[in-house]
Design a protein around this motif. Structure first.
Motif, PDB file in Angstrom:
ATOM      1  N   SER A  49       0.833  -1.204   0.000  1.00 51.73           N
ATOM      2  CA  SER A  49       0.000   0.000   0.000  1.00 51.73           C
ATOM      3  C   SER A  49       0.865   1.250   0.000  1.00 51.73           C
ATOM      4  N   VAL A  50       0.251   2.327  -0.463  1.00 48.02           N
ATOM      5  CA  VAL A  50       0.935   3.612  -0.596  1.00 48.02           C
ATOM      6  C   VAL A  50       0.696   4.443   0.657  1.00 48.02           C
ATOM      7  N   ASN A  51       1.764   5.048   1.160  1.00 45.77           N
ATOM      8  CA  ASN A  51       1.683   6.010   2.253  1.00 45.77           C
ATOM      9  C   ASN A  51       2.305   7.316   1.790  1.00 45.77           C
ATOM     10  N   PRO A  52       1.869   8.467   2.323  1.00 44.55           N
ATOM     11  CA  PRO A  52       2.460   9.734   1.904  1.00 44.55           C
ATOM     12  C   PRO A  52       3.983   9.759   1.992  1.00 44.55           C
ATOM     13  N   VAL A  53       4.553   9.064   2.982  1.00 41.48           N
ATOM     14  CA  VAL A  53       6.002   9.063   3.105  1.00 41.48           C
ATOM     15  C   VAL A  53       6.668   8.447   1.879  1.00 41.48           C
ATOM     16  N   ASP A  54       5.972   7.564   1.168  1.00 40.72           N
ATOM     17  CA  ASP A  54       6.555   6.948  -0.021  1.00 40.72           C
ATOM     18  C   ASP A  54       6.908   7.999  -1.067  1.00 40.72           C
ATOM     19  N   TRP A  55       5.968   8.917  -1.316  1.00 42.85           N
ATOM     20  CA  TRP A  55       6.282   9.917  -2.341  1.00 42.85           C
ATOM     21  C   TRP A  55       7.113  11.070  -1.785  1.00 42.85           C
ATOM     22  N   VAL A  56       7.089  11.284  -0.487  1.00 42.97           N
ATOM     23  CA  VAL A  56       8.014  12.262   0.110  1.00 42.97           C
ATOM     24  C   VAL A  56       9.461  11.775  -0.041  1.00 42.97           C
ATOM     25  N   ALA A 136      -2.552  -5.281   3.693  1.00 45.70           N
ATOM     26  CA  ALA A 136      -1.482  -4.392   3.243  1.00 45.70           C
ATOM     27  C   ALA A 136      -1.751  -2.944   3.610  1.00 45.70           C
ATOM     28  N   ALA A 137      -3.019  -2.611   3.848  1.00 47.37           N
ATOM     29  CA  ALA A 137      -3.385  -1.235   4.193  1.00 47.37           C
ATOM     30  C   ALA A 137      -3.093  -0.882   5.641  1.00 47.37           C
ATOM     31  N   VAL A 138      -2.740  -1.878   6.451  1.00 45.76           N
ATOM     32  CA  VAL A 138      -2.659  -1.654   7.897  1.00 45.76           C
ATOM     33  C   VAL A 138      -1.296  -1.201   8.410  1.00 45.76           C
ATOM     34  N   PRO A 139      -0.165  -1.847   8.055  1.00 41.39           N
ATOM     35  CA  PRO A 139       1.032  -1.765   8.914  1.00 41.39           C
ATOM     36  C   PRO A 139       1.523  -0.369   9.276  1.00 41.39           C
ATOM     37  N   LEU A 140       1.916   0.459   8.312  1.00 44.66           N
ATOM     38  CA  LEU A 140       2.524   1.744   8.680  1.00 44.66           C
ATOM     39  C   LEU A 140       1.517   2.645   9.385  1.00 44.66           C
ATOM     40  N   THR A 248       0.692  14.620  21.536  1.00 43.32           N
ATOM     41  CA  THR A 248       1.583  13.749  20.774  1.00 43.32           C
ATOM     42  C   THR A 248       1.405  14.059  19.294  1.00 43.32           C
ATOM     43  N   SER A 249       2.525  14.200  18.590  1.00 42.80           N
ATOM     44  CA  SER A 249       2.471  14.535  17.171  1.00 42.80           C
ATOM     45  C   SER A 249       3.388  13.622  16.372  1.00 42.80           C
ATOM     46  N   ILE A 250       2.983  13.343  15.126  1.00 44.29           N
ATOM     47  CA  ILE A 250       3.869  12.641  14.202  1.00 44.29           C
ATOM     48  C   ILE A 250       4.422  13.597  13.153  1.00 44.29           C
ATOM     49  N   THR A 251       4.067  14.891  13.279  1.00 40.45           N
ATOM     50  CA  THR A 251       4.468  15.870  12.269  1.00 40.45           C
ATOM     51  C   THR A 251       5.249  17.051  12.833  1.00 40.45           C
ATOM     52  N   ASP A 252       5.124  17.335  14.114  1.00 42.88           N
ATOM     53  CA  ASP A 252       5.634  18.577  14.684  1.00 42.88           C
ATOM     54  C   ASP A 252       6.367  18.297  15.997  1.00 42.88           C
ATOM     55  N   ALA A 253       7.697  18.439  15.977  1.00 38.25           N
ATOM     56  CA  ALA A 253       8.501  18.169  17.170  1.00 38.25           C
ATOM     57  C   ALA A 253       8.210  19.143  18.299  1.00 38.25           C
ATOM     58  N   ALA A 254       7.514  20.259  18.007  1.00 40.09           N
ATOM     59  CA  ALA A 254       7.151  21.206  19.069  1.00 40.09           C
ATOM     60  C   ALA A 254       6.286  20.546  20.130  1.00 40.09           C
ATOM     61  N   ALA A 255       5.588  19.477  19.777  1.00 40.16           N
ATOM     62  CA  ALA A 255       4.793  18.759  20.781  1.00 40.16           C
ATOM     63  C   ALA A 255       5.678  18.324  21.938  1.00 40.16           C
ATOM     64  N   ARG A 256       6.906  17.941  21.636  1.00 38.49           N
ATOM     65  CA  ARG A 256       7.846  17.518  22.668  1.00 38.49           C
ATOM     66  C   ARG A 256       8.681  18.679  23.180  1.00 38.49           C
ATOM     67  N   THR A 257       9.265  19.448  22.248  1.00 43.86           N
ATOM     68  CA  THR A 257      10.243  20.463  22.651  1.00 43.86           C
ATOM     69  C   THR A 257       9.612  21.661  23.346  1.00 43.86           C
ATOM     70  N   GLU A 258       8.369  21.999  22.991  1.00 44.14           N
ATOM     71  CA  GLU A 258       7.732  23.186  23.566  1.00 44.14           C
ATOM     72  C   GLU A 258       6.614  22.859  24.554  1.00 44.14           C
ATOM     73  N   HIS A 262       5.065  14.367  23.164  1.00 40.68           N
ATOM     74  CA  HIS A 262       5.789  13.322  22.451  1.00 40.68           C
ATOM     75  C   HIS A 262       5.813  13.604  20.955  1.00 40.68           C
ATOM     76  N   TYR A 263       6.937  13.261  20.335  1.00 37.94           N
ATOM     77  CA  TYR A 263       7.062  13.260  18.875  1.00 37.94           C
ATOM     78  C   TYR A 263       7.386  11.829  18.477  1.00 37.94           C
ATOM     79  N   VAL A 264       6.541  11.217  17.654  1.00 38.47           N
ATOM     80  CA  VAL A 264       6.628   9.782  17.377  1.00 38.47           C
ATOM     81  C   VAL A 264       7.022   9.538  15.929  1.00 38.47           C
ATOM     82  N   TRP A 265       8.074   8.745  15.738  1.00 38.05           N
ATOM     83  CA  TRP A 265       8.475   8.233  14.426  1.00 38.05           C
ATOM     84  C   TRP A 265       8.252   6.734  14.480  1.00 38.05           C
TER      85      TRP A 265
END
Length: 318
Positions: A49-56, A136-140, A248-258, A262-265
């Motif tokens: 399956s396609v995730n936005p990170v694939d084309w990034v 296939a649509a589930v993992p990431l 908690t954010s997966i896009t913005d580290a300010a969630a943790r730093t400011e 949490h910032y989750v990868w």
């Protein structure tokens, strides 16, 4: 000119690219078959399956974070059947139906191919209730939701705000949070509000006045805010937290730093995939597939993902 059969190297069909760029750089090629390492199995891919990170990644925006070795086969999500096992892979046997988030240390041997070499730590047995396309649509996306909820400590009785609740990650997150007994408020376009209501979510519209709309539903604030949208979601969440609340954010580290959150990868995890599979087979988490493409049409699948329109995961059938 016909090839001499005696000189043909066994190969598989795979989508590859040899330079960064638009979806036009993707092409269907023949590549050498992968081989299992000591703790690696080879999976016959039935769907990816396609995730936005694939084309990034394909556009080169994550170079330095994830290095790329050309020609690169993109894709991290997979569902398929174990075809070969390594020297030390007691977890899996030939013939096992599996799904996984096959992220490696560099971008090269991905899942948009007939075969993929997958470390056993990236795989789990496919949920019995799902087709290969659904699995296939589930993992990431599912792991991202699951791990961010675990990191946030979501528990029964809490009020959870999910940004981009109808998206690929958000739609998993709202269901997982509900399975834990949380009350869920989700941001989405109005076209997706009925979909969210069907998942037991209280929807609110994006845009100006978001903070006021959420506060009207949760005057005492929210215990956990999960940002899967980016933009000003973290800043808005900071205004809505109850005392002791977490962002908690997966896009913005300010969630943790400011904001001390949490910032989750997302990380590959067999155990987390197994937990997700149990929720799916128990009927607590549903999977929605939006579009299915053939392997040769992977470039069109990437283009469809880049529009950011539609609901449900985009799947490539191999």
């Amino acid at each position: 000119m016909a090839r001499d059969p005696a000189r043909v190297v066994p190969g598989m069909r795979a989508i590859t690219y040899s330079q960064f760029g638009s979806a036009d750089v993707l092409e269907l090629t023949e590549q050498p078959d992968p081989h299992p390492g000591a703790d690696v199995v080879v999976v016959r891919v039935r769907a990816a399956s396609v995730n936005p990170v694939d084309w990034v990644v394909r556009q080169g925006y994550l170079e330095g974070v994830l290095d790329t070795q050309f020609p690169a086969i993109p894709g991290w999500d997979v569902a398929g059947v174990v075809e070969q096992v390594g020297l030390d892979t007691p977890e899996l046997q030939v013939g096992d139906e599996v799904y996984g988030y096959v992220r490696k240390d560099w971008v090269h041997g991905g899942t948009f191919a007939e075969l993929v070499a997958a470390p056993v730590r990236t795989l789990a047995r496919k949920p019995a209730s799902l087709s290969f396309e659904e699995a296939a649509a589930v993992p990431l996306a599912g792991l991202t939701a699951y791990q961010s909820i675990l990191r946030s400590g979501v528990r029964e009785g809490q009020t959870v705000l999910v940004h981009a609740a109808a998206g690929g990650v958000g739609s998993f997150a709202v269901q997982i949070a509900r399975s834990l007994g949380a009350r869920v408020i989700g941001t989405a376009s109005e076209a997706n509000h009925d979909f969210l209501r069907g998942l037991g979510v209280e929807p609110v519209a994006y845009g100006d006045g978001l903070v006021e709309r959420v506060r009207a539903l949760a005057p005492q604030g929210v215990d956990v805010a999960l940002d899967y949208a980016g933009g000003d979601a973290v800043a808005a969440s900071a205004q809505l937290l109850a005392p002791g609340g977490t962002i908690t954010s997966i896009t913005d580290a300010a969630a943790r730093t400011e904001h001390g959150g949490h910032y989750v990868w997302v990380r590959p995890s067999s155990a987390d995939l197994e937990a997700l599979g149990a929720l799916i087979d128990a009927g607590k988490v549903a999977v929605e597939v939006g579009q299915v493409f053939d392997l040769a049409d992977t470039a069109d699948a990437h283009r469809a993902s880049e529009t950011r329109h539609g609901r449900g995961k985009i799947v490539v059938r191999v």
